[in-house]
Design a protein around this motif. Structure first.
Motif, PDB file in Angstrom:
ATOM      1  N   HIS A  39      -0.301  -3.344   2.992  1.00 44.40           N
ATOM      2  CA  HIS A  39      -0.195  -4.740   2.621  1.00 44.40           C
ATOM      3  C   HIS A  39      -1.218  -5.052   1.540  1.00 44.40           C
ATOM      4  O   HIS A  39      -2.118  -4.278   1.266  1.00 44.40           O
ATOM      5  CB  HIS A  39      -0.405  -5.629   3.833  1.00 44.40           C
ATOM      6  CG  HIS A  39       0.626  -5.409   4.890  1.00 44.40           C
ATOM      7  ND1 HIS A  39       1.163  -4.160   5.147  1.00 44.40           N
ATOM      8  CD2 HIS A  39       1.225  -6.241   5.758  1.00 44.40           C
ATOM      9  CE1 HIS A  39       2.056  -4.261   6.122  1.00 44.40           C
ATOM     10  NE2 HIS A  39       2.109  -5.521   6.513  1.00 44.40           N
ATOM     11  N   GLY A  40      -1.073  -6.202   0.961  1.00 43.30           N
ATOM     12  CA  GLY A  40      -1.962  -6.601  -0.129  1.00 43.30           C
ATOM     13  C   GLY A  40      -3.362  -6.900   0.371  1.00 43.30           C
ATOM     14  O   GLY A  40      -3.746  -6.474   1.451  1.00 43.30           O
ATOM     15  N   PRO A  41      -4.132  -7.578  -0.437  1.00 46.97           N
ATOM     16  CA  PRO A  41      -5.488  -7.966  -0.055  1.00 46.97           C
ATOM     17  C   PRO A  41      -5.413  -8.785   1.237  1.00 46.97           C
ATOM     18  O   PRO A  41      -4.411  -9.436   1.499  1.00 46.97           O
ATOM     19  CB  PRO A  41      -5.943  -8.856  -1.213  1.00 46.97           C
ATOM     20  CG  PRO A  41      -5.035  -8.546  -2.336  1.00 46.97           C
ATOM     21  CD  PRO A  41      -3.755  -8.120  -1.746  1.00 46.97           C
ATOM     22  N   GLU A  42      -6.483  -8.730   1.979  1.00 50.15           N
ATOM     23  CA  GLU A  42      -6.517  -9.407   3.281  1.00 50.15           C
ATOM     24  C   GLU A  42      -5.393  -8.884   4.165  1.00 50.15           C
ATOM     25  O   GLU A  42      -4.898  -9.607   5.008  1.00 50.15           O
ATOM     26  CB  GLU A  42      -6.410 -10.934   3.141  1.00 50.15           C
ATOM     27  CG  GLU A  42      -7.348 -11.531   2.105  1.00 50.15           C
ATOM     28  CD  GLU A  42      -8.793 -11.175   2.353  1.00 50.15           C
ATOM     29  OE1 GLU A  42      -9.256 -11.310   3.504  1.00 50.15           O
ATOM     30  OE2 GLU A  42      -9.462 -10.739   1.404  1.00 50.15           O
ATOM     31  N   GLY A  43      -4.973  -7.643   3.927  1.00 47.55           N
ATOM     32  CA  GLY A  43      -3.859  -7.098   4.674  1.00 47.55           C
ATOM     33  C   GLY A  43      -4.229  -6.702   6.090  1.00 47.55           C
ATOM     34  O   GLY A  43      -3.370  -6.469   6.927  1.00 47.55           O
ATOM     35  N   LEU A  44      -5.524  -6.601   6.327  1.00 50.27           N
ATOM     36  CA  LEU A  44      -5.978  -6.170   7.645  1.00 50.27           C
ATOM     37  C   LEU A  44      -6.496  -7.343   8.457  1.00 50.27           C
ATOM     38  O   LEU A  44      -7.438  -8.012   8.068  1.00 50.27           O
ATOM     39  CB  LEU A  44      -7.095  -5.128   7.486  1.00 50.27           C
ATOM     40  CG  LEU A  44      -7.700  -4.614   8.788  1.00 50.27           C
ATOM     41  CD1 LEU A  44      -6.637  -3.966   9.659  1.00 50.27           C
ATOM     42  CD2 LEU A  44      -8.824  -3.646   8.504  1.00 50.27           C
ATOM     43  N   SER A  45      -5.866  -7.598   9.560  1.00 47.18           N
ATOM     44  CA  SER A  45      -6.357  -8.639  10.465  1.00 47.18           C
ATOM     45  C   SER A  45      -5.982  -8.227  11.876  1.00 47.18           C
ATOM     46  O   SER A  45      -5.081  -7.417  12.081  1.00 47.18           O
ATOM     47  CB  SER A  45      -5.725  -9.984  10.128  1.00 47.18           C
ATOM     48  OG  SER A  45      -4.395 -10.049  10.590  1.00 47.18           O
TER      49      SER A  45
END
Lengths: 232, 232
Positions: A39-45
DNA sequence: GCCCTTATGTCAACAGGGTTGACCTACCTG
DNA sequence: CAGGTAGGTCAACCCTGTTGACATAAGGGC
């Protein structure tokens, strides 16, 4: 430290999630690494992690105390990935150069994790081994204990600093990254000559600012280190 | 660029907020900088900014297109702050050293902003002037156009990289930062000697890893640059 | 082979984040 | 003094990490 090992590494009761997945710390780290560059930026949560593992987001907290804990584990995984199979060259500057390039390559491959990882001390196995390797190179080169630690410290911080900077740029949304890159062939070309004479003088070379200075900086640093080493 | 100047810098119709504050881009940046080091980490947010200015959070978007736009403006403010009143030493390495220390000091004074700022190209006035100053130092030292740009690039990235790393550490919540620092006098002291002989050999020097390598790295880099300059 | 304990997955909720579109009002120009 | 609009406000949307209560299935002891 505070409770850092309250979460047991080995599980006895393994219970599948609603989606049939058997969770484990390793699997979570795997998935996190994958997510972060799919996923793009901030893809990890935590929530996306839950979705990818088809489990409730909060299940992650059974394996890591917080996202910070998870981040440190991920960072250590990246260090391990960078150093896997590394055998230092006999020449100590070539050895350091090789180590630097490996670390950089892994951080650039995972730009969003790099930003989190570069400034942390994971105090985990892979990091122990990496520091051991770096210090060993310098001791073998003839540095004393204090000199080796000093040299390793400035070396690794330079490498991590540059890599983090490059990674941060890569981690930006495309539009922003491209705007930043275009600056040197665009905004900087339009500075008035009379107020910015030096810029005017190097105008046709400014495009270089858009690329990476990693290897150039590394080579200059190693040149300096070699000189320091030679002169005492 | 895309719409970067759709928000006019000068306002005609100035209308006070409900709290009686007259907003302006400068006031918002001032407040943002203040917020970011009054409150702890994550101290800066559009909503908190609104509260501090006694206006609705969304009013900020009348002055900046996004938080990214605001961040770039803040970054440029910091660059200006760092370089204000700077007069380069006649010796070019001393001049670069002075510039480096100023930039680092400002970034460390605003750790949370530093992380955002260090990797960006603000393409704004203060950054133009800073690059002008740095390139001028190198041209005056006798570097050619390409050499000056290359040298400036690797110099500034090294400075920003180190500063960003230190700033990121400072920006961590106290507990995490302290845990990271303690690692060198704690976890690293407990690595088994047989598997980590180099660590064992430098055990009593490892505490150095907890501090800053900035000046040491800077000096080694400048040593290297001087050598590169002399030999070509 | 069953029962109990409890590890572990699930759920709902909370507080906070950026951003947007509709609204409305007070300011400035003419 | 009237009209157009800049600019402050409000409500809503969807995102985030984190927590505490809950439920259920796993596995050890018998």
């Amino acid at each position: 430290m505070a409770g850092a090992n309250r979460v047991p590494a080995e599980r006895r009761r393994r219970r599948p999630t609603r989606g049939g997945v058997l969770l484990s710390a390793d699997l979570i780290i795997d998935t996190a690494v994958r997510l972060s560059h799919e996923h793009g930026p901030e893809g990890l949560s935590v929530r996306r992690l839950g979705a990818a593992l088809s489990c409730d987001p909060s299940a992650v907290y059974r394996y890591f105390h917080s996202t910070d804990d998870l981040h440190l584990a991920i960072a250590d995984r990246l260090i391990g990935e960078a150093m896997r199979g590394f055998t230092p060259d006999d020449d100590w500057t070539a050895a350091l150069r090789g180590m630097a390039l490996r670390i950089r390559a892994v951080l650039l491959a995972h730009p969003r994790l790099a930003v989190l990882a570069a400034s942390r001390v994971t105090r985990r196995e892979n990091e122990f081994r990496a520091v051991e390797t770096g210090i060993a190179i310098l001791l073998r080169a003839g540095f004393g204990a204090a000199g080796a630690v000093r040299a390793y410290h400035l070396f690794i911080d330079t490498v991590l600093g540059h890599a983090a900077l490059e990674a941060a740029a890569l981690a930006l949304p495309d539009a922003r990254r491209e705007a930043d890159e275009r600056a040197w062939t665009d905004a900087y070309q339009s500075c008035p000559d009379d107020t910015h004479p030096a810029l005017a003088a190097v105008r046709h070379e400014l495009h270089r600012m858009g690329g990476s200075a990693f290897e150039a900086a590394l080579d200059v640093l190693l040149t300096g280190l070699r000189q320091v080493h030679a002169s005492g």
